[in-house]
Design an enzyme around this catalytic site. Structure first.
Site, PDB file in Angstrom:
ATOM      1  N   LYS A 183      -7.816  -3.526  13.068  1.00 48.05           N
ATOM      2  CA  LYS A 183      -6.501  -3.020  13.478  1.00 48.05           C
ATOM      3  C   LYS A 183      -6.127  -3.523  14.867  1.00 48.05           C
ATOM      4  O   LYS A 183      -4.952  -3.820  15.141  1.00 48.05           O
ATOM      5  CB  LYS A 183      -6.488  -1.493  13.431  1.00 48.05           C
ATOM      6  CG  LYS A 183      -6.502  -0.913  12.027  1.00 48.05           C
ATOM      7  CD  LYS A 183      -5.245  -1.281  11.263  1.00 48.05           C
ATOM      8  CE  LYS A 183      -5.167  -0.581   9.920  1.00 48.05           C
ATOM      9  NZ  LYS A 183      -3.912  -0.874   9.191  1.00 48.05           N
ATOM     10  N   GLY A 192       0.818  -1.212   0.000  1.00 48.71           N
ATOM     11  CA  GLY A 192       0.000   0.000   0.000  1.00 48.71           C
ATOM     12  C   GLY A 192       0.845   1.252   0.000  1.00 48.71           C
ATOM     13  O   GLY A 192       0.609   2.163   0.797  1.00 48.71           O
ATOM     14  N   SER A 213       1.867   3.512  -2.700  1.00 48.45           N
ATOM     15  CA  SER A 213       1.926   4.448  -3.830  1.00 48.45           C
ATOM     16  C   SER A 213       1.625   5.884  -3.410  1.00 48.45           C
ATOM     17  O   SER A 213       1.769   6.808  -4.207  1.00 48.45           O
ATOM     18  CB  SER A 213       0.951   4.025  -4.930  1.00 48.45           C
ATOM     19  OG  SER A 213      -0.389   4.061  -4.457  1.00 48.45           O
ATOM     20  N   TYR A 253     -13.144  -1.444  10.837  1.00 46.97           N
ATOM     21  CA  TYR A 253     -11.744  -1.043  10.636  1.00 46.97           C
ATOM     22  C   TYR A 253     -10.997  -1.051  11.965  1.00 46.97           C
ATOM     23  O   TYR A 253      -9.893  -1.606  12.078  1.00 46.97           O
ATOM     24  CB  TYR A 253     -11.693   0.342   9.994  1.00 46.97           C
ATOM     25  CG  TYR A 253     -10.304   0.904   9.836  1.00 46.97           C
ATOM     26  CD1 TYR A 253      -9.486   0.494   8.786  1.00 46.97           C
ATOM     27  CD2 TYR A 253      -9.817   1.867  10.715  1.00 46.97           C
ATOM     28  CE1 TYR A 253      -8.211   1.016   8.635  1.00 46.97           C
ATOM     29  CE2 TYR A 253      -8.552   2.397  10.569  1.00 46.97           C
ATOM     30  CZ  TYR A 253      -7.749   1.968   9.527  1.00 46.97           C
ATOM     31  OH  TYR A 253      -6.483   2.485   9.386  1.00 46.97           O
ATOM     32  N   ALA A 254     -11.580  -0.449  13.002  1.00 46.27           N
ATOM     33  CA  ALA A 254     -10.936  -0.394  14.310  1.00 46.27           C
ATOM     34  C   ALA A 254     -10.716  -1.800  14.865  1.00 46.27           C
ATOM     35  O   ALA A 254      -9.646  -2.111  15.402  1.00 46.27           O
ATOM     36  CB  ALA A 254     -11.781   0.435  15.284  1.00 46.27           C
ATOM     37  N   ALA A 255     -11.713  -2.662  14.728  1.00 38.76           N
ATOM     38  CA  ALA A 255     -11.580  -4.030  15.221  1.00 38.76           C
ATOM     39  C   ALA A 255     -10.488  -4.785  14.477  1.00 38.76           C
ATOM     40  O   ALA A 255      -9.723  -5.555  15.077  1.00 38.76           O
ATOM     41  CB  ALA A 255     -12.912  -4.758  15.092  1.00 38.76           C
ATOM     42  N   ASN A 291       1.342  -1.936   5.246  1.00 37.90           N
ATOM     43  CA  ASN A 291       0.652  -0.650   5.277  1.00 37.90           C
ATOM     44  C   ASN A 291      -0.696  -0.673   4.578  1.00 37.90           C
ATOM     45  O   ASN A 291      -1.572   0.129   4.899  1.00 37.90           O
ATOM     46  CB  ASN A 291       1.538   0.431   4.643  1.00 37.90           C
ATOM     47  CG  ASN A 291       0.861   1.789   4.620  1.00 37.90           C
ATOM     48  OD1 ASN A 291       0.633   2.397   5.665  1.00 37.90           O
ATOM     49  ND2 ASN A 291       0.521   2.270   3.423  1.00 37.90           N
ATOM     50  N   SER A 337      -3.358   1.774  13.940  1.00 39.04           N
ATOM     51  CA  SER A 337      -4.197   2.971  13.920  1.00 39.04           C
ATOM     52  C   SER A 337      -4.475   3.424  15.340  1.00 39.04           C
ATOM     53  O   SER A 337      -4.566   2.611  16.271  1.00 39.04           O
ATOM     54  CB  SER A 337      -5.526   2.678  13.213  1.00 39.04           C
ATOM     55  OG  SER A 337      -6.430   3.768  13.360  1.00 39.04           O
ATOM     56  N   ASN A 393      -3.896  -6.300  -5.806  1.00 37.52           N
ATOM     57  CA  ASN A 393      -5.009  -5.955  -4.921  1.00 37.52           C
ATOM     58  C   ASN A 393      -5.049  -6.985  -3.801  1.00 37.52           C
ATOM     59  O   ASN A 393      -5.469  -8.129  -4.006  1.00 37.52           O
ATOM     60  CB  ASN A 393      -6.317  -5.938  -5.702  1.00 37.52           C
ATOM     61  CG  ASN A 393      -7.491  -5.512  -4.854  1.00 37.52           C
ATOM     62  OD1 ASN A 393      -7.458  -5.579  -3.628  1.00 37.52           O
ATOM     63  ND2 ASN A 393      -8.558  -5.067  -5.504  1.00 37.52           N
TER      64      ASN A 393
END
Length: 253
Positions: A163, A20, A22, A159-161, A94, A146, A67
């Site tokens: 991470k 990740g 670029s 997302y939080a879970a 990342n 995060s 991907n």
């Protein structure tokens, strides 16, 4: 190989894969490690001018389009990076997917997309590269976490879970390989001024609310994260493992 310590680490001869990478934090880390002498491969979800430009900007030897939400493309990234580098000494995880919904509004497809990229793909990359690091007696695993591991956003529950789960996984692996010269750490950014956050931070009220939660009084930059990643990749961090370093201006406090 000898390596300088302190503010100017020498990573000459080290082989690096940054996923990740670029834009944003990823390209800043790739640029920093390449600038310290490492051979770097970068990654983006698709081919094109952005990946080509990032490859030149970061001084990378190869840009690999894959991907990572698709298991077969994770395998292709592993093969391409292994062929280009002959092995990976420093793995920077990342790539991530962040989707917003009210906490009760995520459907199965959104959950699967985020979980697949943010956790499962990272585990596959760890499986592919970290055992060989342990066999060689040197390695660095740096997972980008995060602030949401400890200060969850109300619209980014999945997302939080994911991470938080990534942090747990890295900490677990750190115990298994610490005696074999491999360190495993999480770099957890706070509010960083990147393209991903540009639209949200353009709202003055939202930006002010974010700044009010940061004791340092400013947004972070990708370079703030890259300098910490450079430390974790270096010999100076040889006795740092199984930990999370927040790069957040104190936002986690």
């Amino acid at each position: 190989m000898t390596e300088a310590s302190g503010l100017h680490p020498d990573l000459a001869g080290r082989r690096v894969l940054v996923t990740g990478s670029s834009q944003g934090i990823g390209i800043a880390i790739a640029r920093a490690l390449s600038g310290a002498g490492a051979k770097v491969c970068i990654n983006a979800p698709s081919p094109g001018a952005e990946l080509d430009d990032a490859c030149r900007e970061a001084g990378a030897i190869l840009g690999i389009a894959a991907n990572l939400s698709r298991p077969e493309e994770v395998e292709r990234l592993v093969a391409a990076a292994g062929q280009a580098l002959g092995g990976v000494d420093i793995l920077v995880l990342n790539a991530a997917l962040q989707e917003r919904q009210p906490w009760h509004g995520f459907d199965r497809a959104s959950i699967d997309r985020q979980w697949e990229l943010n956790l499962a793909a990272n585990y596959r990359l760890i499986q592919a590269f970290v055992p060989a690091m342990a066999e060689r007696g040197f390695g660095r695993l740096i997972a980008i976490g995060s602030i949401q591991q400890v200060r969850e956003h109300p619209e980014m529950l999945v997302y939080a879970a994911s991470k938080a789960a990534l942090e747990s996984m890295v900490r677990n692996i750190a115990r298994q390989v610490a005696g074999q010269g491999v360190t495993c750490n999480v770099l957890a950014p706070g509010a960083i001024a990147t393209a991903r956050n540009r639209e949200a931070l353009a709202d003055a009220a939202y930006r002010d609310a974010v700044l009010a939660r940061i004791p340092a009084g400013r947004l972070g930059t990708p370079e703030d994260c890259a300098e910490v990643a450079l430390f974790l990749a270096s010999n100076a961090a040889r006795y740092v493992t199984g930990t999370t370093l927040f790069v957040d201006g104190g936002m986690h406090l």
